[in-house]
Design an enzyme around this catalytic site. Structure first.
Site, PDB file in Angstrom:
ATOM      1  N   ASN A 125       0.805  -1.227   0.000  1.00  0.00           N
ATOM      2  CA  ASN A 125       0.000   0.000   0.000  1.00  0.00           C
ATOM      3  C   ASN A 125       0.839   1.279   0.000  1.00  0.00           C
ATOM      4  OD1 ASN A 125       0.768  -0.425   2.664  1.00  0.00           O
ATOM      5  ND2 ASN A 125      -1.103   0.437   3.510  1.00  0.00           N
ATOM      6  N   LYS A 162      12.625  -7.605   0.328  1.00  0.00           N
ATOM      7  CA  LYS A 162      11.583  -8.313  -0.426  1.00  0.00           C
ATOM      8  C   LYS A 162      10.329  -7.431  -0.475  1.00  0.00           C
ATOM      9  CE  LYS A 162       8.233 -11.048   0.466  1.00  0.00           C
ATOM     10  NZ  LYS A 162       7.349 -10.503  -0.578  1.00  0.00           N
ATOM     11  N   GLY A 188       3.115  -5.385   7.428  1.00  0.00           N
ATOM     12  CA  GLY A 188       2.097  -6.165   6.723  1.00  0.00           C
ATOM     13  C   GLY A 188       0.975  -6.511   7.685  1.00  0.00           C
ATOM     14  N   SER A 189       0.276  -7.583   7.382  1.00  0.00           N
ATOM     15  CA  SER A 189      -0.881  -7.950   8.193  1.00  0.00           C
ATOM     16  C   SER A 189      -0.442  -8.554   9.527  1.00  0.00           C
ATOM     17  CB  SER A 189      -1.728  -8.967   7.427  1.00  0.00           C
ATOM     18  OG  SER A 189      -0.950 -10.120   7.183  1.00  0.00           O
ATOM     19  N   VAL A 220       0.360 -12.431   9.196  1.00  0.00           N
ATOM     20  CA  VAL A 220       1.689 -12.767   8.666  1.00  0.00           C
ATOM     21  C   VAL A 220       2.777 -12.308   9.648  1.00  0.00           C
ATOM     22  CG1 VAL A 220       3.318 -12.419   6.759  1.00  0.00           C
ATOM     23  CG2 VAL A 220       0.904 -12.798   6.264  1.00  0.00           C
ATOM     24  N   GLY A 221       2.552 -11.164  10.296  1.00  0.00           N
ATOM     25  CA  GLY A 221       3.525 -10.680  11.287  1.00  0.00           C
ATOM     26  C   GLY A 221       3.753 -11.701  12.396  1.00  0.00           C
ATOM     27  N   GLU A 249       5.317  -3.992  12.077  1.00  0.00           N
ATOM     28  CA  GLU A 249       4.281  -2.961  11.948  1.00  0.00           C
ATOM     29  C   GLU A 249       3.099  -3.623  11.262  1.00  0.00           C
ATOM     30  OE1 GLU A 249       4.343   0.002  13.157  1.00  0.00           O
ATOM     31  OE2 GLU A 249       6.467   0.163  13.647  1.00  0.00           O
ATOM     32  N   CYS A 306      -2.914   1.508   6.571  1.00  0.00           N
ATOM     33  CA  CYS A 306      -2.926   0.932   7.917  1.00  0.00           C
ATOM     34  C   CYS A 306      -3.565   1.922   8.894  1.00  0.00           C
ATOM     35  CB  CYS A 306      -1.519   0.574   8.355  1.00  0.00           C
ATOM     36  SG  CYS A 306      -0.376   1.947   8.193  1.00  0.00           S
ATOM     37  N   GLN A 343      -8.370  -8.832  -2.571  1.00  0.00           N
ATOM     38  CA  GLN A 343      -8.679  -7.746  -1.635  1.00  0.00           C
ATOM     39  C   GLN A 343     -10.124  -7.282  -1.828  1.00  0.00           C
ATOM     40  OE1 GLN A 343      -6.371  -7.073   0.628  1.00  0.00           O
ATOM     41  NE2 GLN A 343      -7.791  -5.706   1.676  1.00  0.00           N
ATOM     42  N   GLU A 364     -10.029  -5.508  10.581  1.00  0.00           N
ATOM     43  CA  GLU A 364      -9.488  -4.648   9.523  1.00  0.00           C
ATOM     44  C   GLU A 364     -10.038  -5.105   8.173  1.00  0.00           C
ATOM     45  OE1 GLU A 364      -5.276  -4.961   8.352  1.00  0.00           O
ATOM     46  OE2 GLU A 364      -5.163  -2.783   8.624  1.00  0.00           O
ATOM     47  N   GLU A 418       9.080   2.921  13.774  1.00  0.00           N
ATOM     48  CA  GLU A 418       9.928   3.374  12.684  1.00  0.00           C
ATOM     49  C   GLU A 418       9.768   4.876  12.510  1.00  0.00           C
ATOM     50  OE1 GLU A 418       9.299   0.867   9.372  1.00  0.00           O
ATOM     51  OE2 GLU A 418       7.141   1.027   9.432  1.00  0.00           O
TER      52      GLU A 418
HETATM   53  P1  NAD Z   1       0.734  -9.231   4.057  1.00  0.00           P
HETATM   54  O1  NAD Z   1       0.932  -9.542   5.480  1.00  0.00           O
HETATM   55  O2  NAD Z   1      -0.105 -10.115   3.237  1.00  0.00           O
HETATM   56  O3  NAD Z   1       2.168  -9.173   3.307  1.00  0.00           O
HETATM   57  C1  NAD Z   1       3.212  -8.339   3.755  1.00  0.00           C
HETATM   58  C2  NAD Z   1       4.538  -8.863   3.224  1.00  0.00           C
HETATM   59  O4  NAD Z   1       4.810 -10.119   3.847  1.00  0.00           O
HETATM   60  C3  NAD Z   1       4.549  -9.128   1.720  1.00  0.00           C
HETATM   61  O5  NAD Z   1       5.786  -8.741   1.183  1.00  0.00           O
HETATM   62  C4  NAD Z   1       4.365 -10.636   1.653  1.00  0.00           C
HETATM   63  O6  NAD Z   1       4.872 -11.230   0.475  1.00  0.00           O
HETATM   64  C5  NAD Z   1       5.174 -11.069   2.856  1.00  0.00           C
HETATM   65  N1  NAD Z   1       4.867 -12.413   3.347  1.00  0.00           N
HETATM   66  C6  NAD Z   1       3.745 -13.149   3.164  1.00  0.00           C
HETATM   67  N2  NAD Z   1       3.852 -14.333   3.803  1.00  0.00           N
HETATM   68  C7  NAD Z   1       5.066 -14.345   4.408  1.00  0.00           C
HETATM   69  C8  NAD Z   1       5.755 -15.274   5.232  1.00  0.00           C
HETATM   70  N3  NAD Z   1       5.219 -16.455   5.550  1.00  0.00           N
HETATM   71  N4  NAD Z   1       6.984 -14.949   5.694  1.00  0.00           N
HETATM   72  C9  NAD Z   1       7.534 -13.744   5.400  1.00  0.00           C
HETATM   73  N5  NAD Z   1       6.926 -12.826   4.615  1.00  0.00           N
HETATM   74  C10 NAD Z   1       5.708 -13.123   4.127  1.00  0.00           C
HETATM   75  O7  NAD Z   1       0.222  -7.712   4.012  1.00  0.00           O
HETATM   76  P2  NAD Z   1      -0.237  -6.861   2.755  1.00  0.00           P
HETATM   77  O8  NAD Z   1      -1.542  -7.365   2.251  1.00  0.00           O
HETATM   78  O9  NAD Z   1       0.906  -6.740   1.795  1.00  0.00           O
HETATM   79  O10 NAD Z   1      -0.440  -5.422   3.420  1.00  0.00           O
HETATM   80  C11 NAD Z   1      -1.602  -5.036   4.072  1.00  0.00           C
HETATM   81  C12 NAD Z   1      -1.415  -5.102   5.573  1.00  0.00           C
HETATM   82  O11 NAD Z   1      -0.297  -4.326   5.956  1.00  0.00           O
HETATM   83  C13 NAD Z   1      -2.587  -4.523   6.347  1.00  0.00           C
HETATM   84  O12 NAD Z   1      -2.880  -5.358   7.435  1.00  0.00           O
HETATM   85  C14 NAD Z   1      -2.066  -3.178   6.827  1.00  0.00           C
HETATM   86  O13 NAD Z   1      -2.678  -2.679   7.982  1.00  0.00           O
HETATM   87  C15 NAD Z   1      -0.631  -3.496   7.055  1.00  0.00           C
HETATM   88  N6  NAD Z   1       0.170  -2.281   7.056  1.00  0.00           N
HETATM   89  C16 NAD Z   1       0.635  -1.841   8.266  1.00  0.00           C
HETATM   90  C17 NAD Z   1       1.384  -0.675   8.328  1.00  0.00           C
HETATM   91  C18 NAD Z   1       1.927  -0.179   9.639  1.00  0.00           C
HETATM   92  O14 NAD Z   1       2.843   0.640   9.615  1.00  0.00           O
HETATM   93  N7  NAD Z   1       1.404  -0.602  10.777  1.00  0.00           N
HETATM   94  C19 NAD Z   1       1.655   0.054   7.160  1.00  0.00           C
HETATM   95  C20 NAD Z   1       1.129  -0.428   5.951  1.00  0.00           C
HETATM   96  C21 NAD Z   1       0.404  -1.600   5.910  1.00  0.00           C
END
Ligand code: NAD
Length: 497
Positions: A155, A178, A230-231, A234-235, A252, A286, A333, A387, A466
């Site tokens: 995003n 990545k 990310g989500s 996944v985090g 994050e 986010c 999405q 979310e 960050e």
């Molecule tokens: P996602 O968790 O699907 O993917 C994030 C990243 O993780 C991608 O690069 C993906 O390829 C990678 N990934 C997927 N599986 C993995 C694994 N098993 N091991 C390591 N890496 C892996 O998230 P998304 O759909 O790309 O982004 C949307 C999410 O990000 C939303 O939940 C949003 O709130 C969050 N986000 C948070 C912030 C913040 O600063 N808090 C900022 C932007 C987005």
């Protein structure tokens, strides 16, 4: 009309652009028009360890380059970003969908962050403190950690990589990056800028792909830091995978942010904030304001105006100047958005506007959805707690500031919140009581600036921040140094009693 370009892009490893070991690729398509194939990118897997090895080797020399010299290269990178801003923004709109004004803002954020953090090359302050013993110096210095894995979402495809890569580099670490598989071009454009700025081979490496290469980066023994955005789901996985090798993990994650509109608010201002907070970036921030909590004295009036304004928003291709709301990033999405609209209806909320996918005419080949508002939403409903990450806003009612704060805090996330009021006492109470990492008064939940810490509480983050100088804390660790020039053994806590 198909605008297939058939460009094949490569990974960047040890200063070379290379296909993935497997040779397989994935497609990157324009979410406003899926006939538009932007290119093919390496579908990297666990076989891409060469990127980590290159970063590990480069670390031995990069960490010894004086920080002001490292920063000079980063200043050069910032200048290149300035020169290329328009093209970078156009590429980003094409692969991510958000409107051009916002992709320009995304690139600008990368510029701001790069300039700001490059300045740290001449600061990176440690402490010098008086020793408790005579003829002894005591101080602390920041040390780099090694190879950092940088894993980012789609995003903010350039801003977020910059928030991580630039502080990692200024501290003397090397990087394997990545980007999201949905926005690899903006990640690659950023790496090209770093390459052209003169960052030496191996210091920054990029591997594109999905979970397989993500798992390599979170488990490999030569990775010291994982910085992930990310989500939350996944985090959690990233955290678990990185735990056995004791990596430093910076997460994050998701948000369910709220704007509180009190009875004394400037309603026009609040309205503007809720539209921008809720539907800016198609709700795919986010920090998006996916909940609006309105005082019951102004609720009906506010809702009527909010719905009218949301209906008037122009949905379309983000590259067109008249567009205010672009597409969702992907079919998956969009399915999620439509799923939550269904859930909201089943839960008994009132669909006040929107609620439908757009498929006619210019919308036929993209992932478009109407800006959607649910009213009569109760705090226990899933649409008020989970979310959605799309153009869907839930409006809840409150009878007091205390009730609004209780509703606002009663979710698993804690990223951003905002309050509209003219009463300074209420503003300060909410500022203290909202359990979020970011708080706004008389402004929406989005609008962070690069020189303050960014991040969230609860399931949004794991305690790190960050941006700001807080970013240095993720990418460095302290070494405390004592220099005794007394010429004799001096025992701390014993000889000075
Ligand atoms: P996602 O968790 O699907 O993917 C994030 C990243 O993780 C991608 O690069 C993906 O390829 C990678 N990934 C997927 N599986 C993995 C694994 N098993 N091991 C390591 N890496 C892996 O998230 P998304 O759909 O790309 O982004 C949307 C999410 O990000 C939303 O939940 C949003 O709130 C969050 N986000 C948070 C912030 C913040 O600063 N808090 C900022 C932007 C987005």
């Amino acid at each position: 009309m198909s605008t297939t370009t058939n460009v094949t892009f490569h990974n960047y490893i040890d200063g070379q652009w290379k296909a993935s070991v497997s040779g397989s690729t994935f497609e990157n398509r324009n979410p406003a028009n899926t006939d538009d194939l932007i290119g093919l990118f390496p579908d990297s897997t666990s076989s891409e360890a060469a990127a980590i090895h290159a970063a590990r080797r480069a670390y031995d020399t990069w960490r010894l380059v004086p920080a002001p010299k490292r920063a000079e290269l980063l200043f050069r990178a910032a200048q290149l970003l300035v020169e290329r801003k328009e093209q970078l923004a156009c590429d980003m709109t094409r692969e991510m969908g958000k409107v051009l004004d916002e992709t320009r803002g995304d690139v600008q954020e990368a510029i701001d962050m790069t300039y700001f953090i490059a300045g740290e090359g001449r600061r990176m302050y440690g402490q010098t403190v008086p020793s408790e013993l005579p003829d002894k110096y005591a101080m602390s210095v920041r040390q780099p950690l090694g190879v950092c894995a940088i894993i980012t979402p789609w995003n903010f495809p350039m801003a977020i990589p910059s928030w991580k890569i630039i502080p990692a580099l200024v501290c003397g670490n090397t990087v394997v990056f990545k980007p999201s598989e949905l926005t690899p071009l903006s990640g690659l454009n950023f790496v090209r800028v770093l390459e052209e700025a003169g960052i030496p081979p191996g210091v920054v490496n990029m591997v594109t792909g999905g979970p397989a290469v993500g798992e390599l980066l979170t488990t490999h023994p030569d990775i010291s830091v994982v910085s992930f955005t990310g989500s939350t789901a996944v985090g959690r996985l990233v955290n678990q995978n990185a735990a056995p090798s004791f990596k430093k993990v910076h997460l994050e994650m998701g948000g369910k942010n709220c704007i509180i509109v009190l009875d004394d608010a400037n309603l026009e201002l609040a309205l503007e904030g809720c539209l921008w907070g809720g539907f800016g970036t198609t709700g795919q921030r986010c920090t998006a304001a996916s909940r609006v909590i309105v005082h019951d004295k102004v609720h009906d009036q506010f809702v009527q105006r909010f719905v009218a304004r949301a209906r008037a928003l122009r949905v379309g291709d983000g590259s067109r100047p008249e567009t205010q709301v672009g597409p969702s990033i992907s079919e998956k999405q969009l399915d999620k958005v439509m799923g939550y609209v269904r859930i909201g209806r089943e839960e008994g909320a009132t669909l006040a506007c929107g609620g439908r996918r757009l498929t006619d005419g210019a919308f036929a080949h993209g992932h478009f959805h109407e800006p959607t508002i649910f009213t009569n939403v109760r705090p226990a409903m899933r649409i008020a707690r989970e979310e959605i990450f799309g153009p869907v806003v839930s409006v809840l009612k409150c009878a007091s500031l205390d009730e609004a704060i209780a509703i606002g805090n009663d979710v698993m996330y804690g990223l951003s919140a905002s309050l509209y009021t003219q009463d300074v006492n209420r503003a300060f109470r909410a500022m203290r009581e909202m359990n979020t990492g970011i708080f706004y008064v008389n402004a929406p939940t989005i609008g962070a600036e690069v020189h303050l810490p960014f991040g969230g509480t609860k399931a949004t983050g794991n305690g790190h921040r960050e941006a700001g100088t807080a970013a240095l804390d993720v990418f460095s660790e302290w070494k405390s140094i004592y220099i005794d020039f007394s010429g004799k053994l001096q025992r701390a806590q014993i000889d000075n009693q």
